[in-house]
Design a protein around this motif. Structure first.
Motif, short mmCIF file in Angstrom:
data_model
loop_
_atom_site.label_atom_id
_atom_site.label_comp_id
_atom_site.label_asym_id
_atom_site.label_seq_id
_atom_site.Cartn_x
_atom_site.Cartn_y
_atom_site.Cartn_z
N ALA A 139 0.83 -1.21 0.00
CA ALA A 139 0.00 0.00 0.00
C ALA A 139 0.86 1.26 0.00
CB ALA A 139 -0.93 0.00 1.21
N GLY A 140 1.91 1.26 0.81
CA GLY A 140 2.81 2.41 0.84
C GLY A 140 3.48 2.64 -0.50
N THR A 141 3.91 1.57 -1.13
CA THR A 141 4.53 1.68 -2.45
C THR A 141 3.54 2.19 -3.49
OG1 THR A 141 6.00 -0.15 -1.88
CG2 THR A 141 5.79 0.39 -4.21
N ALA A 142 2.31 1.69 -3.43
CA ALA A 142 1.30 2.13 -4.39
C ALA A 142 0.97 3.61 -4.22
CB ALA A 142 0.03 1.29 -4.23
N ILE A 143 0.89 4.06 -2.98
CA ILE A 143 0.60 5.48 -2.73
C ILE A 143 1.72 6.36 -3.27
CG2 ILE A 143 0.38 7.22 -0.90
CD1 ILE A 143 -1.17 5.04 0.70
N ALA A 180 3.91 5.57 -5.64
CA ALA A 180 3.91 5.47 -7.10
C ALA A 180 2.77 6.30 -7.69
CB ALA A 180 3.77 4.01 -7.52
N TYR A 181 1.62 6.32 -7.05
CA TYR A 181 0.48 7.11 -7.55
C TYR A 181 0.78 8.60 -7.50
CZ TYR A 181 -4.30 8.50 -8.47
OH TYR A 181 -5.42 9.05 -9.02
N GLN A 182 1.53 9.03 -6.49
CA GLN A 182 1.89 10.44 -6.39
C GLN A 182 2.88 10.84 -7.49
OE1 GLN A 182 0.50 12.63 -4.24
NE2 GLN A 182 -0.78 10.93 -3.59
N ILE A 183 3.74 9.92 -7.87
CA ILE A 183 4.75 10.20 -8.89
C ILE A 183 4.16 10.12 -10.29
CG2 ILE A 183 6.91 9.37 -9.91
CD1 ILE A 183 7.69 8.43 -7.08
N SER A 184 3.42 9.06 -10.57
CA SER A 184 2.90 8.83 -11.91
C SER A 184 1.55 8.11 -11.85
CB SER A 184 3.92 8.01 -12.70
OG SER A 184 3.43 7.73 -13.97
N PRO A 185 0.45 8.86 -11.69
CA PRO A 185 -0.87 8.23 -11.52
C PRO A 185 -1.31 7.36 -12.70
CG PRO A 185 -0.99 10.60 -11.13
CD PRO A 185 0.38 10.30 -11.60
N GLU A 186 -0.90 7.70 -13.91
CA GLU A 186 -1.34 6.91 -15.07
C GLU A 186 -0.66 5.55 -15.14
OE1 GLU A 186 2.12 9.42 -16.11
OE2 GLU A 186 0.14 9.97 -15.39
N ASP A 187 0.45 5.36 -14.44
CA ASP A 187 1.15 4.08 -14.45
C ASP A 187 0.68 3.12 -13.35
OD1 ASP A 187 2.64 4.78 -16.64
OD2 ASP A 187 4.33 5.54 -15.45
N VAL A 188 -0.12 3.62 -12.42
CA VAL A 188 -0.60 2.78 -11.33
C VAL A 188 -1.94 2.18 -11.74
CG1 VAL A 188 -1.25 2.68 -8.90
CG2 VAL A 188 0.58 4.20 -9.62
N LYS A 189 -1.84 1.00 -12.33
CA LYS A 189 -3.05 0.30 -12.75
C LYS A 189 -2.80 -1.20 -12.74
CE LYS A 189 -1.95 1.05 -17.60
NZ LYS A 189 -2.42 1.58 -18.85
N VAL A 190 -3.89 -1.94 -12.63
CA VAL A 190 -3.81 -3.40 -12.64
C VAL A 190 -4.61 -3.88 -13.84
CG1 VAL A 190 -4.36 -5.50 -11.38
CG2 VAL A 190 -3.61 -3.48 -10.13
N VAL A 191 -3.95 -4.66 -14.71
CA VAL A 191 -4.59 -5.17 -15.90
C VAL A 191 -4.50 -6.69 -15.88
CG1 VAL A 191 -4.61 -5.17 -18.41
CG2 VAL A 191 -3.96 -3.10 -17.19
N ILE A 210 -9.37 -3.37 -5.45
CA ILE A 210 -8.37 -4.35 -5.00
C ILE A 210 -7.99 -4.06 -3.56
CG2 ILE A 210 -6.00 -5.15 -5.34
CD1 ILE A 210 -6.45 -4.63 -8.34
N ALA A 211 -7.79 -2.78 -3.24
CA ALA A 211 -7.43 -2.40 -1.87
C ALA A 211 -8.55 -2.77 -0.89
CB ALA A 211 -7.13 -0.91 -1.81
N ALA A 212 -9.78 -2.51 -1.26
CA ALA A 212 -10.91 -2.84 -0.38
C ALA A 212 -11.02 -4.35 -0.17
CB ALA A 212 -12.21 -2.29 -0.97
N LEU A 213 -10.83 -5.12 -1.23
CA LEU A 213 -10.88 -6.58 -1.12
C LEU A 213 -9.75 -7.11 -0.23
CD1 LEU A 213 -12.23 -9.23 -2.01
CD2 LEU A 213 -10.64 -9.25 -3.94
N ALA A 214 -8.56 -6.56 -0.40
CA ALA A 214 -7.42 -6.99 0.41
C ALA A 214 -7.65 -6.69 1.89
CB ALA A 214 -6.14 -6.31 -0.08
#
Length: 133
Positions: A72-76, A78-89, A100-104
């Motif tokens: 979660a810390g890494t995702a936050i 990464a989202y601050q640096i480059s929001p368009e690259d933080v995605k799950v496909v 995904i965060a809510a499910l986890a």
């Protein structure tokens, strides 16, 4: 033989599925992931109602909590640096990160609830009491 409480039974079924997936993944890609395979000793301990099952169950949950916190810390960050690259496909479908965060969090909360439940403690202790008599 006493049956496990329903919440523990659901968790044991979930752990069985995860153990099968982890073993299949370990064999197919020939890589051992201790985070995934760590569920196997927990499942064995719970199924056998071993006296160490409660301890290993809680240690495994602590490891999961630390891993989720780090992710979660890494995702936050990464989202601050480059929001368009933080995605799950998955298979070409975008999966929303908040889902995904809510499910986890939901799955981790359920596991912690089961681990700290009085019914689970009683279920695991009932074998110890039977062995002592």
């Amino acid at each position: 033989m006493k049956k496990p409480p329903i919440a523990l039974l659901i968790l044991m079924i979930l752990y069985s599925v995860l153990a099968c997936i982890a073993l299949f993944r370990a064999v197919s890609i020939q890589s051992v992931d201790l985070f995934s395979l760590g569920v196997i000793p927990v499942l064995i301990g719970l199924a056998l109602r071993a006296n160490w099952a409660s301890i290993i169950f809680k240690v495994y949950l602590a490891i999961q909590t630390l891993g989720l916190s780090a992710l979660a810390g890494t995702a936050i960050i990464a989202y601050q640096i480059s929001p368009e690259d933080v995605k799950v496909v998955i298979d070409g479908h975008d999966i929303p990160v908040p889902a995904i965060a809510a499910l986890a969090v939901l799955l981790l909360s359920f596991q912690i609830y089961v681990a700290l439940s009085n019914k689970t403690k009683h279920y695991l202790r009932s074998r110890e009491q039977a062995d002592n008599t």
